[in-house]
Enzyme design. Structure first.
Site, PDB file in Angstrom:
ATOM      1  N   HIS A 124       0.837  -1.204   0.000  1.00 37.20           N
ATOM      2  CA  HIS A 124       0.000   0.000   0.000  1.00 37.20           C
ATOM      3  C   HIS A 124       0.872   1.254   0.000  1.00 37.20           C
ATOM      4  CE1 HIS A 124      -4.139   1.525   1.514  1.00 37.20           C
ATOM      5  NE2 HIS A 124      -3.480   2.520   0.960  1.00 37.20           N
ATOM      6  N   HIS A 128       1.472   5.147  -1.924  1.00 39.31           N
ATOM      7  CA  HIS A 128       0.998   6.196  -2.830  1.00 39.31           C
ATOM      8  C   HIS A 128       2.225   6.893  -3.415  1.00 39.31           C
ATOM      9  CE1 HIS A 128      -3.250   5.854  -1.630  1.00 39.31           C
ATOM     10  NE2 HIS A 128      -2.782   5.608  -0.423  1.00 39.31           N
ATOM     11  N   HIS A 157     -10.801  -0.102   0.886  1.00 40.56           N
ATOM     12  CA  HIS A 157     -10.700   0.986   1.867  1.00 40.56           C
ATOM     13  C   HIS A 157     -12.053   1.016   2.578  1.00 40.56           C
ATOM     14  CE1 HIS A 157      -9.640   5.321   3.003  1.00 40.56           C
ATOM     15  NE2 HIS A 157     -10.907   5.194   3.357  1.00 40.56           N
ATOM     16  N   HIS A 169      -5.530  -1.301   5.441  1.00 39.87           N
ATOM     17  CA  HIS A 169      -5.321  -0.513   6.674  1.00 39.87           C
ATOM     18  C   HIS A 169      -6.432  -0.645   7.720  1.00 39.87           C
ATOM     19  CE1 HIS A 169      -7.792   2.201   4.354  1.00 39.87           C
ATOM     20  NE2 HIS A 169      -6.802   2.705   3.645  1.00 39.87           N
ATOM     21  N   ASN A 174      -6.071   8.715   7.106  1.00 41.68           N
ATOM     22  CA  ASN A 174      -7.321   7.996   6.910  1.00 41.68           C
ATOM     23  C   ASN A 174      -7.054   6.525   6.609  1.00 41.68           C
ATOM     24  OD1 ASN A 174     -10.057   7.884   6.862  1.00 41.68           O
ATOM     25  ND2 ASN A 174     -10.284   8.600   4.762  1.00 41.68           N
ATOM     26  N   ASP A 201       0.878   2.479   3.709  1.00 40.98           N
ATOM     27  CA  ASP A 201      -0.006   3.583   3.304  1.00 40.98           C
ATOM     28  C   ASP A 201       0.798   4.884   3.205  1.00 40.98           C
ATOM     29  OD1 ASP A 201      -2.205   4.996   2.503  1.00 40.98           O
ATOM     30  OD2 ASP A 201      -3.317   4.812   4.381  1.00 40.98           O
ATOM     31  N   HIS A 233       2.710  14.297   0.868  1.00 43.27           N
ATOM     32  CA  HIS A 233       1.971  15.502   0.479  1.00 43.27           C
ATOM     33  C   HIS A 233       2.898  16.701   0.459  1.00 43.27           C
ATOM     34  CE1 HIS A 233      -2.058  13.906   0.361  1.00 43.27           C
ATOM     35  NE2 HIS A 233      -1.873  13.318   1.527  1.00 43.27           N
ATOM     36  N   PHE A 246      -5.197  14.225   3.869  1.00 47.24           N
ATOM     37  CA  PHE A 246      -5.004  13.023   4.682  1.00 47.24           C
ATOM     38  C   PHE A 246      -3.684  12.353   4.324  1.00 47.24           C
ATOM     39  CE2 PHE A 246      -9.744  12.972   4.639  1.00 47.24           C
ATOM     40  CZ  PHE A 246      -9.986  12.748   5.986  1.00 47.24           C
ATOM     41  N   GLY A 247      -3.004  11.805   5.316  1.00 47.70           N
ATOM     42  CA  GLY A 247      -1.901  10.898   5.007  1.00 47.70           C
ATOM     43  C   GLY A 247      -0.581  11.296   5.609  1.00 47.70           C
TER      44      GLY A 247
HETATM   45 ZN   LIG Z   1      -7.100   4.051   2.195  1.00 48.23          ZN
END
Ligand SMILES: [Zn+2]
Lengths: 310, 429
Positions: free
Chosen positions: B58, B60, B179, B233, B279, B306, B310, B324-325
């Site tokens: 996971h 991004h 999710h 998650h 999140n 996750d 950003h 978020f994150g």
């Molecule tokens: Zn998610």
């Protein structure tokens, strides 16, 4: 005292000190010439990301009567608009040389975040559903003048607690000053986790207005936003009024010395009957003039003399 | 091309040399050195633990669309520094990874970077809109061989769409990674855990139940369709109860937990610092303890970061408006070791951070036993080191690091990807 972000920042002594100054300021309001020179040369910016004519005017007049240069900035919508962050927006304004920043924002915590970024003294004029410390101070000040002292007095706070910054600041302020507080709302408008919270913070909760009112020494009604009805928090305005409004019947049952407060603007006929709002025991207009005095006192304590340079 | 990794403790136990020839492990043991061809490069691993390269289910990577926050290259660098040799790149980029062409682009960018296997995750629905299935089969049959599908960032909320996705993915051994967040129950502005802290702070919360109802629904759909479901998650004790029950029923469900949900709690929000806005949200201590217990007893199958980089200006908003994150790739191993200090040995770490995630994602070349014949993806860790995290030292393009100032146990010293040293002495090689 550098900022006023939360009632939590204030000791009982500091609150009483603000009240004492507010009392002096109250006297000034009765003079024909209302100007004091205390904040001459000081620049205060009212930065309102959310409309509120009454709070903004109150801060504006408070600043002007203390001879500060007051500038109003309506920053509505700019924080979330693309490109510019809240930090960018605030830093741009503060780069022009600002001593005091009165900030109103629709997001909880915004004033606290801003205080971490800027050199100016920050006054929280309402942040989302979080706090509205000057409102709590003016409410407590009003009640203290009416009741003599808040020690051991029972205050009922009734209405939409979940979405109310007035409640969050008031419950801290009133309990700090020794009042017993019961908050009343339908279960859907009780803040999450209110059980453990009320236990640690020392206030009571109830779903039943008629059980609480007979022992109340003061009643504080909260505004219900009509858009909550579409949120499914309660079925209809009519049902809300019957369950939680300060109706004519409930007013009749109230002792005539019990002050009635409301932070405004009121929904007459929804959370408060017109008779109750206009009753002799209503403290609602007192709250407005107290608001001015308390905000003058707060600006004075934050920005005048040695405290501001400390 | 050959490499001799000298003196590593395999899975923290017996010490051996590892000989790597042409990207594969050629020999393991005391006599490995004797088989080394001339010109073999040596990597000193004295006192280090050797694990199969870590696999993140996971991640991004933000490319395409937000290359100012992270790119496939910088994300790969962060992964390598964290000891990873494979990452699954989530589909919520701009545009969304919902076609074979889009998946191939990400996969090729990963190959160009050459630091980890970048395996694209395909969207479940077109544009993550939750309405029509994306071209799952074409993504699966492309060279990128997509096996994991997720609308992550959003929940596949429509039960009928979820049912179809689960059924359809069976044809090519795919798995849906959900999710789990009921958007109606959680509400549109939910930004943290709903509980005493959100009540006091006046922040719109989303309760554990909004996760639990989706997990419960999805395991029933997986049972009904005979399909495989993966819960991304997982964050609440109630979800763990549901998953434990589902596994006992023989339902084919796996789940992952993030490193941050193993330590950080909702109490950190009192300062309204958006670095802690994530999140699913940070939950109370009871949930954190339940997650650790479930990771220890195998109810939770894997740890997934996750990793959500950003740009600074996307976090410098009021809390409810901030993105978020949080970052996770570079710190994951240290966080898991710190959290699971008493429960886990190195084999457990390898299981939840490499072997099982590789199996869930269908990555056959990863998560091995460090045995001859396997692809040479190896992570070498100093088990005794402690590291104080400094967000400025990150190789990610972003700085939203919740671990800044934390002291974490253990340190990734070297990472070997397909026989190539990608990280040496903690720095990109
Ligand atoms: Zn998610």
């Amino acid at each position: 005292m550098k900022h006023l972000l939360s009632i939590d920042d204030l000791s009982v002594d500091q609150i009483q000190e603000i009240f004492a100054t507010a009392s002096d300021m109250h006297d000034v309001q009765r003079r024909s010439v209302k100007k004091l020179p205390a904040l001459r040369g000081v620049t205060v910016v009212n930065m309102f990301f959310e409309d509120s004519t009454r709070t903004r005017s109150s801060f504006e007049i408070a600043g002007k009567w203390l001879s500060a240069d007051v500038i109003n900035i309506s920053a509505k919508g700019s924080s979330t608009s693309k490109g510019e962050s809240l930090r960018d927006t605030v830093m741009t304004v503060c780069a022009m040389g600002v001593d005091g920043l009165v900030i109103r924002h629709q997001a909880s915590g915004a004033a606290q975040q801003v205080a971490g970024w800027v050199d100016a003294s920050v006054v929280n004029a309402g942040d989302g559903m979080h706090e509205h410390p000057t409102q709590a101070l003016l409410d407590a000040y009003t009640l203290q003048r009416r009741l003599g002292s808040l020690e051991g007095r029972h205050v009922a706070v009734i209405g939409d607690l979940t979405h109310s910054r007035v409640f969050r600041s008031n419950v801290q302020c009133l309990t700090k000053l020794g009042a017993e507080v019961t908050v009343v709302a339908p279960p859907t408008l009780m803040p999450s986790g209110v059980g453990p919270w009320s236990e640690s913070a020392g206030f009571a909760t109830s779903y039943d207005v008629d059980e609480v009112l007979p022992t109340a020494d003061a009643v504080m009604m909260l505004r219900v936003q009509r858009e909550r009805m579409s949120g499914g928090y309660f079925p209809t305005a009519r049902e809300y009024t019957v369950g939680y409004g300060l109706t004519r019947d409930r007013l009749a049952a109230l002792h005539p010395d019990v002050p009635i407060c409301h932070p405004g603007p009121m929904n007459r006929g929804l959370e408060i009957a017109a008779d109750a709002a206009d009753a002799a025991q209503s403290a609602i207009l007192d709250q407005v003039s107290a608001g001015l005095a308390v905000r003058m006192a707060v600006l004075y304590h934050l920005l005048a003399g040695e405290e501001s340079s400390a | 091309m050959s490499l001799l990794i000298k003196g590593a403790a395999l899975f923290g136990t017996e010490t051996a040399d590892l000989l790597v020839v042409d990207g594969r492990i050629a020999a393991v043991g005391a006599d490995a050195a004797s088989q080394a061809p001339s010109g073999t490069e040596t990597l000193d691993a004295d006192g280090l633990v050797a694990l199969p390269g870590l696999v993140d289910l996971h991640t991004h990577l933000r490319q395409p669309g937000r290359e100012d926050a992270e790119t496939v290259l910088t994300g790969s660098q962060a992964a390598a520094v964290g000891g990873y040799t494979a990452v699954l790149a989530m589909a919520n980029t701009t545009p969304v990874t919902d076609t074979a062409e889009a998946a191939l682009r990400v996969w090729e960018l990963g190959r160009e970077a050459g630091l980890v296997d970048v395996q694209p995750v395909g969207a479940v629905t077109k544009g993550l809109a939750g309405e029509e299935l994306a071209e799952l089969g074409l993504m699966a049959r492309s060279a990128a061989q997509v096996r994991v599908f997720s609308d992550d960032g959003k929940c596949v909320h429509d039960a009928r769409v979820m049912r179809r996705a689960l059924e359809y993915a069976k044809a090519f051994g795919g798995v849906v990674s959900q999710h789990s967040q009921d958007p109606v129950l959680a509400g549109p502005s939910a930004c943290c855990h709903e509980g005493e802290v959100s009540g006091r702070l006046g922040l719109p919360g989303w309760p554990g139940i909004a996760e639990e109802v989706i997990v419960a629904r999805d395991v029933m759909l997986a049972k009904h369709t005979g399909s495989r479901i993966h819960v991304a998650h997982v964050s609440s004790a109630g979800s763990i109860e549901v998953i434990r029950w589902a596994k006992a029923q023989g339902i084919d469900v796996t789940c992952e937990v993030t490193p941050h949900h193993l330590i950080l709690t909702t109490d950190l929000l009192t300062g309204y610092d958006p670095v802690f806005k994530v999140n699913p949200p940070l939950r109370p201590t009871e949930d954190v303890m339940a997650l650790r217990e479930a990771l220890a007893d195998g109810t939770i199958d894997a740890v997934a970061t996750d990793h959500a980089p950003h740009a600074r200006h996307d976090k410098e908003h009021a809390f409810v408006d901030a993105a978020f994150g949080m970052l996770g790739l570079e710190t994951a191993l240290g966080v898991v070791r710190t959290a699971m200090d008493d429960e886990f040995d190195w084999n457990d770490i390898a299981r939840v951070m490499s072997r099982t995630p590789a199996r869930i994602a269908g990555l056959e070349e990863h998560g091995g036993q460090l045995a001859p014949g396997e692809a040479a993806h190896v992570t070498l860790v100093d088990p005794t080191a402690t590291v104080t995290v400094d967000r400025a030292a990150s190789v990610s393009l972003s700085r939203n690091n919740p671990w800044h100032g934390h002291e974490l146990t253990s340190r990734v010293v070297h990472t070997v990807f397909g026989g190539k040293v990608t990280v040496r002495d903690g720095a990109l090689a």
